[in-house]
Design a protein around this motif. Sequence first.
Motif, short mmCIF file in Angstrom:
data_model
loop_
_atom_site.label_atom_id
_atom_site.label_comp_id
_atom_site.label_asym_id
_atom_site.label_seq_id
_atom_site.Cartn_x
_atom_site.Cartn_y
_atom_site.Cartn_z
N LEU A 1 -5.97 -33.77 3.23
CA LEU A 1 -5.15 -32.64 3.54
C LEU A 1 -4.69 -31.90 2.10
O LEU A 1 -4.61 -30.74 2.32
CB LEU A 1 -4.16 -32.91 4.31
CG LEU A 1 -4.45 -33.38 5.88
CD1 LEU A 1 -3.52 -34.03 6.72
CD2 LEU A 1 -5.08 -32.25 6.60
N ASP A 2 -4.33 -32.72 1.30
CA ASP A 2 -3.75 -32.13 -0.02
C ASP A 2 -4.97 -31.30 -0.74
O ASP A 2 -4.71 -30.09 -1.30
CB ASP A 2 -3.34 -33.07 -1.03
CG ASP A 2 -2.05 -34.11 -0.56
OD1 ASP A 2 -1.52 -33.30 0.30
OD2 ASP A 2 -1.74 -35.22 -1.24
N ALA B 1 -12.44 -24.73 2.93
CA ALA B 1 -12.55 -26.26 3.12
C ALA B 1 -14.13 -26.72 2.86
O ALA B 1 -14.47 -27.51 2.17
CB ALA B 1 -11.95 -27.01 4.07
N TYR B 2 -14.94 -26.08 3.71
CA TYR B 2 -16.35 -26.37 3.73
C TYR B 2 -17.15 -26.08 2.48
O TYR B 2 -18.22 -26.53 2.05
CB TYR B 2 -16.84 -25.90 5.09
CG TYR B 2 -18.40 -26.58 5.21
CD1 TYR B 2 -18.68 -27.91 5.46
CD2 TYR B 2 -19.48 -25.68 5.07
CE1 TYR B 2 -19.78 -28.39 5.48
CE2 TYR B 2 -20.93 -26.04 4.94
CZ TYR B 2 -21.01 -27.39 5.49
OH TYR B 2 -22.40 -27.91 5.41
N PHE C 1 -10.22 -34.17 8.92
CA PHE C 1 -9.03 -34.27 8.52
C PHE C 1 -7.92 -35.31 9.23
O PHE C 1 -6.90 -35.47 9.05
CB PHE C 1 -8.30 -32.83 8.46
CG PHE C 1 -8.98 -32.18 7.22
CD1 PHE C 1 -8.85 -32.28 6.13
CD2 PHE C 1 -9.76 -30.86 7.70
CE1 PHE C 1 -9.33 -31.36 5.08
CE2 PHE C 1 -10.52 -30.25 6.83
CZ PHE C 1 -10.27 -30.48 5.52
N GLN C 2 -8.58 -35.87 10.22
CA GLN C 2 -7.86 -36.77 11.21
C GLN C 2 -6.53 -36.23 11.67
O GLN C 2 -5.60 -36.71 11.70
CB GLN C 2 -7.61 -38.20 10.56
CG GLN C 2 -8.88 -38.90 10.09
CD GLN C 2 -8.69 -40.09 9.27
OE1 GLN C 2 -7.93 -39.96 8.44
NE2 GLN C 2 -9.41 -40.88 9.40
N ILE D 1 1.49 -30.00 8.58
CA ILE D 1 0.96 -31.07 9.34
C ILE D 1 0.34 -32.23 8.74
O ILE D 1 0.43 -33.60 9.17
CB ILE D 1 -0.47 -30.61 9.95
CG1 ILE D 1 -1.65 -30.29 8.86
CG2 ILE D 1 -0.26 -29.43 10.90
CD1 ILE D 1 -2.93 -29.78 9.85
N ARG D 2 0.32 -32.49 7.23
CA ARG D 2 0.18 -33.71 6.58
C ARG D 2 1.68 -34.38 6.41
O ARG D 2 1.71 -35.49 6.23
CB ARG D 2 -0.17 -33.17 5.17
CG ARG D 2 -0.20 -34.23 4.31
CD ARG D 2 -0.27 -33.98 2.72
NE ARG D 2 1.16 -33.86 2.48
CZ ARG D 2 1.70 -33.43 1.56
NH1 ARG D 2 0.88 -32.78 0.49
NH2 ARG D 2 2.97 -33.08 1.22
N SER D 3 2.61 -33.58 6.49
CA SER D 3 3.95 -34.09 6.23
C SER D 3 5.12 -33.79 7.22
O SER D 3 5.80 -32.94 7.07
CB SER D 3 4.49 -34.15 4.95
OG SER D 3 3.69 -34.42 3.85
#
Length: 141
Positions: free
Chosen positions: A30-31, A72-73, A95-96, A127-129
């Motif tokens: 995610l970072d 991202a891809y 990315f779970q 969404i990561r944190s």
Amino acid sequence: MEHRPLSELGHIADLKQPLRAPALSRRERLDRWAELLERDPDRLLKTLDEIEWKPKAERRQMRADGTALAVAYADPILRTDGLASDRFGDAVRFFQISEYDAHIVLCSCHGGESMKSEEAARRVRGIRSPSLWSLYFGWFR
């Protein structure tokens, strides 16, 4: 028996890479995605149209050129780590993240037809944190 380099065998055989454990943690993935988006903060990214109204099978296949998922891809590090495509379902798996979280980052109902890359990065960091959600996105969850 004839010996040939592996690079030559790909032309005459269907070679499959062995499955391996991902090198990056969920947080690192995610970072990395957020950092890629932040590289060109004013870039306009397309959103996916009304994700929540699509049947699950169709939603999982959704993609478009010029989205945050396409950014991202395009990254060889994320692809090497296992990002299979720029489709919604592959991103959720890789990315779970939940479909709800992916919806917040990618859907037209949250960003209109397009959004700036810096906004998409802020949402990815949110969404990561989740405990810092309001700092990144301005909402309370």
